[in-house]
Design an enzyme around this catalytic site. Structure first.
Site, PDB file in Angstrom:
ATOM      1  N   ASP A 136       0.844  -1.196   0.000  1.00 35.84           N
ATOM      2  CA  ASP A 136       0.000   0.000   0.000  1.00 35.84           C
ATOM      3  C   ASP A 136       0.883   1.251   0.000  1.00 35.84           C
ATOM      4  OD1 ASP A 136      -2.341   1.473   0.003  1.00 35.84           O
ATOM      5  OD2 ASP A 136      -2.589   1.385   2.178  1.00 35.84           O
ATOM      6  N   LYS A 138       1.859   4.610  -1.021  1.00 33.19           N
ATOM      7  CA  LYS A 138       1.111   5.746  -1.574  1.00 33.19           C
ATOM      8  C   LYS A 138       1.552   6.977  -0.792  1.00 33.19           C
ATOM      9  CE  LYS A 138      -2.476   4.892   1.755  1.00 33.19           C
ATOM     10  NZ  LYS A 138      -3.827   4.706   2.123  1.00 33.19           N
ATOM     11  N   ASN A 141       1.559   7.449   2.990  1.00 40.93           N
ATOM     12  CA  ASN A 141       2.452   6.642   3.809  1.00 40.93           C
ATOM     13  C   ASN A 141       3.910   7.070   3.695  1.00 40.93           C
ATOM     14  OD1 ASN A 141       0.553   5.009   5.083  1.00 40.93           O
ATOM     15  ND2 ASN A 141       0.401   3.656   3.305  1.00 40.93           N
ATOM     16  N   ASP A 154       3.425   2.250   7.821  1.00 42.64           N
ATOM     17  CA  ASP A 154       2.509   1.147   7.531  1.00 42.64           C
ATOM     18  C   ASP A 154       3.147  -0.084   6.924  1.00 42.64           C
ATOM     19  OD1 ASP A 154       0.503   2.533   8.618  1.00 42.64           O
ATOM     20  OD2 ASP A 154      -0.503   3.044   6.769  1.00 42.64           O
ATOM     21  N   THR A 176      -8.077   6.074  -4.698  1.00 42.60           N
ATOM     22  CA  THR A 176      -7.688   5.824  -6.070  1.00 42.60           C
ATOM     23  C   THR A 176      -6.683   4.689  -6.162  1.00 42.60           C
ATOM     24  OG1 THR A 176      -5.938   7.406  -5.782  1.00 42.60           O
ATOM     25  CG2 THR A 176      -8.001   8.216  -6.704  1.00 42.60           C
TER      26      THR A 176
HETATM   27  P1  ADP Z   1      -3.394   5.988   5.517  1.00 50.91           P
HETATM   28  O1  ADP Z   1      -4.271   4.865   5.083  1.00 50.91           O
HETATM   29  O2  ADP Z   1      -3.737   7.301   4.891  1.00 50.91           O
HETATM   30  O3  ADP Z   1      -1.946   5.651   5.424  1.00 50.91           O
HETATM   31  P2  ADP Z   1      -2.993   5.931   8.353  1.00 50.91           P
HETATM   32  O4  ADP Z   1      -4.027   5.461   9.291  1.00 50.91           O
HETATM   33  O5  ADP Z   1      -1.800   5.090   8.172  1.00 50.91           O
HETATM   34  O6  ADP Z   1      -3.754   6.183   7.018  1.00 50.91           O
HETATM   35  O7  ADP Z   1      -2.491   7.358   8.770  1.00 50.91           O
HETATM   36  C1  ADP Z   1      -3.262   8.498   8.598  1.00 50.91           C
HETATM   37  C2  ADP Z   1      -2.375   9.725   8.586  1.00 50.91           C
HETATM   38  O8  ADP Z   1      -1.778   9.924   9.874  1.00 50.91           O
HETATM   39  C3  ADP Z   1      -1.187   9.631   7.629  1.00 50.91           C
HETATM   40  O9  ADP Z   1      -1.522   9.937   6.324  1.00 50.91           O
HETATM   41  C4  ADP Z   1      -0.224  10.625   8.250  1.00 50.91           C
HETATM   42  O10 ADP Z   1      -0.493  11.930   7.806  1.00 50.91           O
HETATM   43  C5  ADP Z   1      -0.509  10.503   9.748  1.00 50.91           C
HETATM   44  N1  ADP Z   1       0.490   9.634  10.384  1.00 50.91           N
HETATM   45  C6  ADP Z   1       0.545   8.292  10.285  1.00 50.91           C
HETATM   46  N2  ADP Z   1       1.590   7.797  10.986  1.00 50.91           N
HETATM   47  C7  ADP Z   1       2.227   8.858  11.550  1.00 50.91           C
HETATM   48  C8  ADP Z   1       3.404   9.003  12.406  1.00 50.91           C
HETATM   49  N3  ADP Z   1       4.114   7.945  12.800  1.00 50.91           N
HETATM   50  N4  ADP Z   1       3.763  10.249  12.772  1.00 50.91           N
HETATM   51  C9  ADP Z   1       3.034  11.313  12.342  1.00 50.91           C
HETATM   52  N5  ADP Z   1       1.942  11.248  11.560  1.00 50.91           N
HETATM   53  C10 ADP Z   1       1.526  10.042  11.156  1.00 50.91           C
HETATM   54 MG    MG Z   2      -0.602   5.154   6.661  1.00 50.90          MG
END
Ligand code: ADP
Ligand code: MG
Length: 449
Positions: A136, A138, A141, A154, A176
């Protein structure tokens, strides 16, 4: 008795504001109250995760990730579970998403794009060598730390997103498929390494072009373009970059370039610094216990919350507003479209929320209220589903609040329009600090001569 002072506590972590919301989880800022260390915690719905038969795979991947300490991979510190949720405690990264850079400043110079691409390949190659595939990759991430180093998030959670996919739940929220390899779309079973490399190729293209290689408002047409690798490089790409991208975006995984060959490619090698990292001796008891079938209740943590707005500490504020600037009414960095925005207010928290409620209703939003949070759910279908906005009020000082509006579903541009309208309705709620002037919906600090 909770000692959290207006915050939710999970184990020894005090939860703070939401950093982001993804397709199947929420990520929150948190602080280890014993050590003072700031972390990010990803919160997943346990039932969704455990209901499926992939526990062994998830457990294996999460265990592997706990062992990995790579400069370009977000570290996973520990996992916890409550009765209903799983908490993944990880390294907090404060530089935002890599693609925010493109959104605000346009495409990158080839050398800069290459640097990030090298970081990305380092991370991907290393995780592959440990048997973990991302699946995944993108923009959301790809995060940057305070030093501008790319950190991939992730990794090791691919099994989770796959399940949700099987479930049909990702149906609309998955967004997308622009970054997904043709063989993955085909769903014929695929090599995780090759598929990840394809996504890296799309990411490289976007970094250098400022737009996607494959795009179409019609999903079937988009798939067709991906299957045929129907794209063309803009004129400003160097010849060697064009050649390399062609080799990566090869729709046939068996002829697609391998990471080993990529790393010895002349274009890729320029200025390349191989990563330095360590693996550590880590305890995996936590991972084993949360995925245990006969759940030991004593291992579970409890979420405790207090009914008052969360208090923000200075660090959180700084990490929130990228350079503390409370005067920014609606954070708008040179035209970039963000999926969250904030303003400051001097009104009492309850009043702020009532005003938002009063303004959002006539704009066609259903409002749900819980503690110091509002969920605004759009009634119109929208381009990427109904627009949904999460609102939260934070206490900065007893007489100053910060209000955050975050898109939790829907199209970013529609969100952008939404906050333009709502900001007009909320003019008397927003606090405009002395010495600032209003320019449209923006407030800039007047430069003293
Ligand atoms: P996505 O499916 O968009 O990757 P996530 O649940 O992994 O969704 O994370 C959502 C958002 O949280 C990310 O797009 C990022 O902006 C923020 N985020 C994720 N992990 C971190 C981290 N370790 N530190 C800071 N921000 C984070
Ligand atoms: Mg993520």
């Amino acid at each position: 008795m909770s000692v959290s002072g207006g915050r939710t506590r999970v184990g020894r972590y005090e939860l703070g504001r939401t950093l982001g919301e993804g397709t199947f989880a929420k990520v929150k800022f948190a602080r280890n109250v014993d050590t003072g260390e700031n972390v990010a915690i990803k919160i997943l719905d346990k039932e969704k995760v455990l209901k499926h038969k992939m526990i062994a795979q998830i457990k294996r991947e999460i265990s592997t990730m706990k062992l990995i300490r790579h400069p370009n991979v977000i570290r996973m510190y520990e996992v916890m579970a409550s009765k209903t949720k799983i908490y993944i405690v990880m390294e907090l990264v404060t530089g935002g998403e890599l693609f925010d850079k493109i959104a605000s400043r346009g495409r990158l110079k080839e050398d800069d794009a290459r640097k990030y691409f090298q970081h990305l390949i380092n991370a991907v190659d290393y995780c592959h060598s440990r048997g973990v595939y991302h699946r995944d990759l993108k923009p959301e991430n790809l995060l940057l730390d305070a030093n501008g180093i790319l950190k991939v998030s992730d990794f090791g959670l691919s099994a989770l997103s796959q399940q949700v996919r099987e479930d049909g739940l990702l149906h609309t929220t998955c967004g997308t498929p622009n970054y997904v390899a043709p063989e993955v779309i085909n769903n014929k079973g695929y090599d995780g390494a090759k598929a990840d490399l394809w996504s890296c190729g799309v990411i490289l293209f976007v970094l250098m072009a400022g737009y996607l290689p494959f795009e179409d408002s019609n999903l079937m047409s988009l798939y067709k373009k991906i299957f045929k690798a129907d794209f063309s490089c803009p004129s400003w790409f160097s010849t060697s970059a064009k050649k390399l991208i062609k080799k990566i975006l090869d729709p046939n995984p068996s002829t697609r370039i391998t990471i080993a060959d990529l790393i010895s490619n002349e274009w890729f090698k320029k200025g390349y610094q191989p990563p330095r990292f360590e693996t550590a001796d880590v305890n995996l008891d936590d991972v084993n216990s949360i995925f245990n079938e006969d759940e030991d209740q004593t291992q579970l943590v409890v979420e405790r919350r207090e009914e008052r707005p969360s208090v923000m500490n200075a660090f959180e504020l700084i990490s929130t507003s990228q350079g503390l600037n409370l005067g920014t009414l609606f954070e708008k960095q040179s035209g970039s479209v963000k999926r969250e925005t904030r303003f400051a207010s001097r009104l009492p928290a309850n009043e702020i929320l009532s005003k938002i409620e009063a303004v959002a209703g006539p704009m066609g939003f259903n409002v749900q209220k819980r503690n110091y949070k509002l969920k605004l759910q759009g009634e119109n279908p929208g381009r990427k589903g109904q627009l949904a906005i999460a609102t939260e009020v934070f206490e900065v000082t007893p007489s100053l609040y910060m209000v955050e509006l975050r898109k939790s579903n829907g199209d970013t541009l529609e969100f952008h329009k939404f906050y333009h309208s709502i900001s007009n309705g909320l003019k008397d709620v927003m606090w405009k600090p002395e010495g600032s002037i209003v320019e449209g919906d923006e407030i800039r600090h007047r430069r003293s001569p």
